[in-house]
Design a protein around this motif. Structure first.
Motif, PDB file in Angstrom:
ATOM      1  N   VAL A  38     -41.643  60.338  19.795  1.00  0.00           N
ATOM      2  CA  VAL A  38     -41.418  60.753  18.408  1.00  0.00           C
ATOM      3  C   VAL A  38     -41.982  59.703  17.460  1.00  0.00           C
ATOM      4  O   VAL A  38     -41.736  58.504  17.629  1.00  0.00           O
ATOM      5  N   PHE A  39     -42.724  60.161  16.469  1.00  0.00           N
ATOM      6  CA  PHE A  39     -43.232  59.290  15.404  1.00  0.00           C
ATOM      7  C   PHE A  39     -42.466  59.622  14.124  1.00  0.00           C
ATOM      8  O   PHE A  39     -42.427  60.776  13.709  1.00  0.00           O
ATOM      9  N   LEU A  40     -41.835  58.616  13.520  1.00  0.00           N
ATOM     10  CA  LEU A  40     -41.128  58.821  12.261  1.00  0.00           C
ATOM     11  C   LEU A  40     -42.109  58.663  11.096  1.00  0.00           C
ATOM     12  O   LEU A  40     -42.646  57.579  10.883  1.00  0.00           O
ATOM     13  N   VAL A  90     -47.153  64.110  28.134  1.00  0.00           N
ATOM     14  CA  VAL A  90     -46.708  63.630  26.819  1.00  0.00           C
ATOM     15  C   VAL A  90     -46.344  64.815  25.925  1.00  0.00           C
ATOM     16  O   VAL A  90     -47.137  65.747  25.756  1.00  0.00           O
ATOM     17  N   ARG A  91     -45.147  64.763  25.378  1.00  0.00           N
ATOM     18  CA  ARG A  91     -44.756  65.681  24.300  1.00  0.00           C
ATOM     19  C   ARG A  91     -44.616  64.836  23.049  1.00  0.00           C
ATOM     20  O   ARG A  91     -43.734  63.970  22.971  1.00  0.00           O
ATOM     21  N   LEU A  92     -45.492  65.054  22.072  1.00  0.00           N
ATOM     22  CA  LEU A  92     -45.525  64.232  20.861  1.00  0.00           C
ATOM     23  C   LEU A  92     -44.981  65.016  19.683  1.00  0.00           C
ATOM     24  O   LEU A  92     -45.463  66.108  19.360  1.00  0.00           O
ATOM     25  N   ALA A 101     -51.762  53.204  16.057  1.00  0.00           N
ATOM     26  CA  ALA A 101     -51.247  52.362  17.142  1.00  0.00           C
ATOM     27  C   ALA A 101     -50.615  53.217  18.230  1.00  0.00           C
ATOM     28  O   ALA A 101     -50.791  52.958  19.433  1.00  0.00           O
ATOM     29  N   LEU A 102     -49.883  54.235  17.829  1.00  0.00           N
ATOM     30  CA  LEU A 102     -49.255  55.144  18.786  1.00  0.00           C
ATOM     31  C   LEU A 102     -50.316  55.825  19.656  1.00  0.00           C
ATOM     32  O   LEU A 102     -50.197  55.863  20.886  1.00  0.00           O
ATOM     33  N   MET A 103     -51.346  56.376  19.014  1.00  0.00           N
ATOM     34  CA  MET A 103     -52.377  57.103  19.768  1.00  0.00           C
ATOM     35  C   MET A 103     -53.143  56.178  20.714  1.00  0.00           C
ATOM     36  O   MET A 103     -53.462  56.559  21.850  1.00  0.00           O
TER      37      MET A 103
END
Length: 300
Positions: free
Chosen positions: A290-292, A24-26, A273-275
């Protein structure tokens, strides 16, 4: 007309434990850094509404919001920067410009505040109500609450140009769906768009379709786009404007460990939620996620 330099919106890499999060590249797209008061998706949604107001030689913008509305604050600040006037129709006839710091700041930025009853406010999108506001303020451009219109979608669509070419998954907090619709139109066809509704029981797919029908006129094209949408409907922590100690602890961890400030209404819930989703994945190849960051830190 460019009021703000969107290059301030950096892509911040979040260093994750490779043992827990494999392949994962976050990255976080820091739209919250665009401007202290017109941050995140607020600037994106207002950009072309401002340009339209100036093109039509309007005196300013008339819009709507609650007592703690980041949107009202953003409109007040953006209009002042653009040399336009602003009118904010505020829900709650018992309120005044001194009721809270948000309204005080709107007034200080030159916004004329009109306080209406909750019943009147609920009718703000009715055709007769819209015509009434236009008749009363003919030299102002009416912009819906949250900048939720075609021009807002087009502004958010531009975010796609600033994302990595190989974005596999794109996460965003969802309110009116304007930002998520723009992201869907502007992102790569291989990108999965993950939306995290802030409202409990919100039908994200139906609302996005409603927003997109004027843009995507045939059902086949609509379905192709909507097939890329993943909804996380149970990440609202009890509903809009609600939160728990767990969420607050998570936000504090993000601030300390990642240097990432979040708000408890939208971005905190969406990043949580993403994590949680990442923890459940077992990627066999490297995935760029990607998180906006949609801003909202002023009142969140």
């Amino acid at each position: 007309m460019e009021l703000f330099d969107t290059s301030l919106s950096i892509l911040q890499e979040i260093k994750l434990d490779p043992q827990q999060f494999r392949n994962v590249r976050l990255l976080v797209k820091r739209d919250d850094l665009i401007h202290p008061e017109v941050s995140g998706n607020k600037w994106r949604k207002l950009k072309y509404n401002l340009e339209l107001a100036m093109y039509q030689k309007k005196d300013g913008i008339l819009t709507f919001g609650g007592a703690y509305s980041n949107h009202l604050l953003a409109v007040a600040a953006a209009c002042q920067l653009a040399g336009l006037q602003s009118i904010g129709v505020v829900r709650g006839e018992e309120l005044t410009a001194d009721s809270n710091e948000n309204l005080k700041r709107c007034a200080a930025l030159g916004m004329e505040l009109l306080f209406v009853s909750r019943e009147s406010y609920d009718e703000r999108n009715e055709k007769s109500c819209q015509e009434g506001w236009k008749e009363a303020h003919p030299h102002f451009l009416l912009v819906p609450e949250g900048g939720s219109n075609y021009y807002g979608i087009v502004g958010c669509q531009e975010i796609g140009k600033e994302l990595p070419a190989e974005t596999d998954h794109l996460f965003v907090a969802q309110g009116t769906t304007t930002t998520s619709c723009g992201l869907l139109l502007g992102s790569d066809e291989k990108t999965k768009l993950h939306v995290v509704p802030a409202l409990k029981g919100f039908d994200a797919i139906a609302e996005m379709r409603k927003q997109l029908y004027p843009v995507l006129l045939d059902e086949e094209t609509m379905n192709e786009y909507m097939d890329r949408v993943v909804v996380h409907p149970e990440a609202h922590f009890g509903g809009y404007g609600k939160w728990t100690p767990e969420l607050l602890d998570f936000m504090e961890m993000c601030r300390k460990e990642y240097g990432l400030p979040l708000d408890k209404i939208y971005t905190g819930k969406a990043f949580h939620a993403l994590m949680e989703w990442l923890k459940a994945q077992d990627f066999q190849t490297l995935q760029t996620v990607v998180f906006l960051h949609t801003g909202g830190l002023q009142n969140g």
